[in-house]
Design a protein around this motif. Sequence first.
Motif, mmCIF file in Angstrom:
data_model
loop_
_atom_site.group_PDB
_atom_site.id
_atom_site.type_symbol
_atom_site.label_atom_id
_atom_site.label_comp_id
_atom_site.label_asym_id
_atom_site.label_seq_id
_atom_site.Cartn_x
_atom_site.Cartn_y
_atom_site.Cartn_z
ATOM 1 N N THR A 160 -67.251 107.844 29.013
ATOM 2 C CA THR A 160 -67.467 106.171 29.576
ATOM 3 C C THR A 160 -67.950 105.081 28.516
ATOM 4 O O THR A 160 -67.192 104.193 28.790
ATOM 5 C CB THR A 160 -68.455 106.478 30.641
ATOM 6 O OG1 THR A 160 -67.917 107.243 31.658
ATOM 7 C CG2 THR A 160 -68.292 104.597 31.402
ATOM 8 N N ASP A 165 -62.139 104.681 31.057
ATOM 9 C CA ASP A 165 -61.382 104.624 33.219
ATOM 10 C C ASP A 165 -61.953 106.213 32.709
ATOM 11 O O ASP A 165 -60.871 106.629 33.169
ATOM 12 C CB ASP A 165 -61.130 103.997 33.495
ATOM 13 C CG ASP A 165 -60.494 103.663 34.968
ATOM 14 O OD1 ASP A 165 -61.695 104.129 35.286
ATOM 15 O OD2 ASP A 165 -60.235 103.328 35.053
ATOM 16 N N GLN A 167 -62.733 107.230 36.389
ATOM 17 C CA GLN A 167 -62.555 107.200 37.851
ATOM 18 C C GLN A 167 -60.887 108.465 38.517
ATOM 19 O O GLN A 167 -61.302 108.695 39.579
ATOM 20 C CB GLN A 167 -61.939 105.367 38.410
ATOM 21 C CG GLN A 167 -62.039 105.062 39.679
ATOM 22 C CD GLN A 167 -63.394 105.635 40.359
ATOM 23 O OE1 GLN A 167 -63.927 105.237 39.527
ATOM 24 N NE2 GLN A 167 -64.444 105.849 41.142
#
Length: 177
Positions: A160, A165, A167
Amino acid sequence: MRTLFLLLLASLPLLATAAEPVRPVPALDLARYAGTWHEIAHLPMRFQKQCVGDITATYAARSDGLIDVRNACRNKRGEMESAQGVARPVPGRPGELEVRFAPRWLSFLPMVWADYWVIDLDPDYRWAVVGEPDRDYLWILSREPSMDRALFERLKARATAMGYDLQPLVMTAPLRD
């Protein structure tokens, strides 16, 4: 003028938290890196969408300086699938490899070679994080088929910090507490 100043002032926290560049590890011993790695997690990609578990990557050094690559996984039907490829070191850049799964006769085309950068690596070669400069791909790998949860969280935090990303990160192996 005042609006421009306020916009600049408001953007300073964003500039201060800009991502670190993606950098490969400064040293990579290909003999130690060779062998089987178990995937713990990856960012989604179309060529891995059929894989649901038991995902491995096996590397074997060749006498010509290239590395044989065998990626395998269990698909949704419970069958094992595999893909054979080859990797080549990037001269003068130890943590950078290029990999291709296209037929050998296409190897003269630059677009069949993809960046494969080892961006984080355990000193004892027990785990590795692999990515590439555009941050489109990321794999968290382990020599064992599972990983300690605290270690996994540290590796995610490092990725990160490099601007990945996470997610949509796909978990493909269990974590241990």
